[in-house]
Design a protein around this motif. Structure first.
Motif, PDB file in Angstrom:
ATOM      1  N   VAL A 158       0.843  -1.200   0.000  1.00 45.35           N
ATOM      2  CA  VAL A 158       0.000   0.000   0.000  1.00 45.35           C
ATOM      3  C   VAL A 158       0.878   1.250   0.000  1.00 45.35           C
ATOM      4  O   VAL A 158       0.632   2.209  -0.740  1.00 45.35           O
ATOM      5  N   ALA A 159       1.940   1.220   0.797  1.00 43.99           N
ATOM      6  CA  ALA A 159       2.870   2.353   0.851  1.00 43.99           C
ATOM      7  C   ALA A 159       3.533   2.579  -0.502  1.00 43.99           C
ATOM      8  O   ALA A 159       3.799   3.735  -0.892  1.00 43.99           O
ATOM      9  N   GLN A 160       3.781   1.506  -1.240  1.00 42.23           N
ATOM     10  CA  GLN A 160       4.370   1.626  -2.579  1.00 42.23           C
ATOM     11  C   GLN A 160       3.462   2.445  -3.489  1.00 42.23           C
ATOM     12  O   GLN A 160       3.929   3.303  -4.247  1.00 42.23           O
ATOM     13  N   VAL A 161       2.155   2.182  -3.422  1.00 38.14           N
ATOM     14  CA  VAL A 161       1.205   2.925  -4.247  1.00 38.14           C
ATOM     15  C   VAL A 161       1.174   4.393  -3.843  1.00 38.14           C
ATOM     16  O   VAL A 161       1.253   5.287  -4.696  1.00 38.14           O
ATOM     17  N   VAL A 162       1.060   4.644  -2.559  1.00 35.97           N
ATOM     18  CA  VAL A 162       0.988   6.022  -2.066  1.00 35.97           C
ATOM     19  C   VAL A 162       2.234   6.805  -2.473  1.00 35.97           C
ATOM     20  O   VAL A 162       2.148   7.972  -2.889  1.00 35.97           O
ATOM     21  N   ALA A 163       3.388   6.157  -2.392  1.00 34.51           N
ATOM     22  CA  ALA A 163       4.646   6.827  -2.743  1.00 34.51           C
ATOM     23  C   ALA A 163       4.784   7.062  -4.237  1.00 34.51           C
ATOM     24  O   ALA A 163       5.490   7.984  -4.671  1.00 34.51           O
ATOM     25  N   ALA A 164       4.110   6.241  -5.052  1.00 37.83           N
ATOM     26  CA  ALA A 164       4.259   6.328  -6.505  1.00 37.83           C
ATOM     27  C   ALA A 164       3.343   7.357  -7.151  1.00 37.83           C
ATOM     28  O   ALA A 164       3.526   7.693  -8.328  1.00 37.83           O
ATOM     29  N   VAL A 165       2.372   7.861  -6.421  1.00 31.53           N
ATOM     30  CA  VAL A 165       1.407   8.790  -7.019  1.00 31.53           C
ATOM     31  C   VAL A 165       2.062  10.031  -7.625  1.00 31.53           C
ATOM     32  O   VAL A 165       1.710  10.424  -8.744  1.00 31.53           O
ATOM     33  N   PRO A 166       2.995  10.699  -6.956  1.00 35.22           N
ATOM     34  CA  PRO A 166       3.589  11.900  -7.569  1.00 35.22           C
ATOM     35  C   PRO A 166       4.171  11.649  -8.960  1.00 35.22           C
ATOM     36  O   PRO A 166       3.978  12.468  -9.871  1.00 35.22           O
TER      37      PRO A 166
END
Length: 203
Positions: free
Chosen positions: A77-85
């Motif tokens: 989940v953290a991977q997705v949140v970090a990849a948004v930018p």
């Protein structure tokens, strides 16, 4: 004209099904399956993600809540949140439309559902102050579309009556909310179609 742009899916790339298909190939085989996973992850921008959009919780909290709710590992989940930018790439066609409208003398603004960390990123990465006179990010005002409050905040911040604003957004619910509040509003599909719609509106 006073033209107000949404950001995700309009000025910047945002298509969660294909985003998740690229990021989570072990969970998402294609964009069709990505749509189902995106509905779980982002909850149609309500729930956990909606609170993040509104600046009511931080990134760590939204990660933990999504992981707890879905059973997906917090690290994924953290991977997705970090990849948004990185996913929020400038849409070249829309950038050209913005330049055209600005050169023609129209006043440009933005109204975006955007968590604070991503708003900070967009301000660092792009000359938003050169493109737009003013704007509203949901994460900074603690309200989000399609709620009436954020449209009222935007109208007051821009110093404009709602009926003098033309709002471009890719979500029908946001378009309907804007119209209900007296805004002119156009559903965005492509920059080319938006250009045609704006020309028609100006006649």
């Amino acid at each position: 004209m006073n033209i107000v742009f949404d950001f995700g899916g309009v000025v910047f790339r945002w298509h969660p099904p294909s985003f998740l298909a690229r990021l989570w190939p072990h969970r998402v085989a294609d964009a069709a399956q990505g749509a189902l996973v995106a509905a779980q992850f982002f909850e149609n921008y309500g729930g956990d993600w909606g609170a993040f959009d509104q600046g009511l919780i931080d990134a760590d909290t939204v990660i933990q809540r999504i992981a707890l709710r879905t059973g997906w590992p917090a690290a994924e989940v953290a991977q997705v949140v970090a990849a948004v930018p990185d996913e929020l790439q400038l849409q070249v066609d829309t950038a050209a439309l913005i330049a055209e409208l600005k050169q023609a003398g129209h006043r440009l603004f933005y109204l975006s559902n955007m968590p604070e960390p991503y708003a900070d990123h967009l301000e660092r990465a792009h000359p938003l102050q050169q493109w737009f006179e003013s704007g509203v990010f949901s994460g900074r005002v603690k309200h989000s579309k399609p709620r009436a409050e954020i449209f009222q905040i935007a109208s007051e911040r821009f110093g404009l009556a709602p009926e003098t604003c033309v709002f471009l957004d890719d979500h029908p619910a946001n378009i309907e909310a804007a119209k209900t509040l007296g805004w002119q509003a156009l559903l965005f599909t492509t920059a080319g179609q938006a250009r045609l719609d704006l020309v028609q509106l100006m006649r």
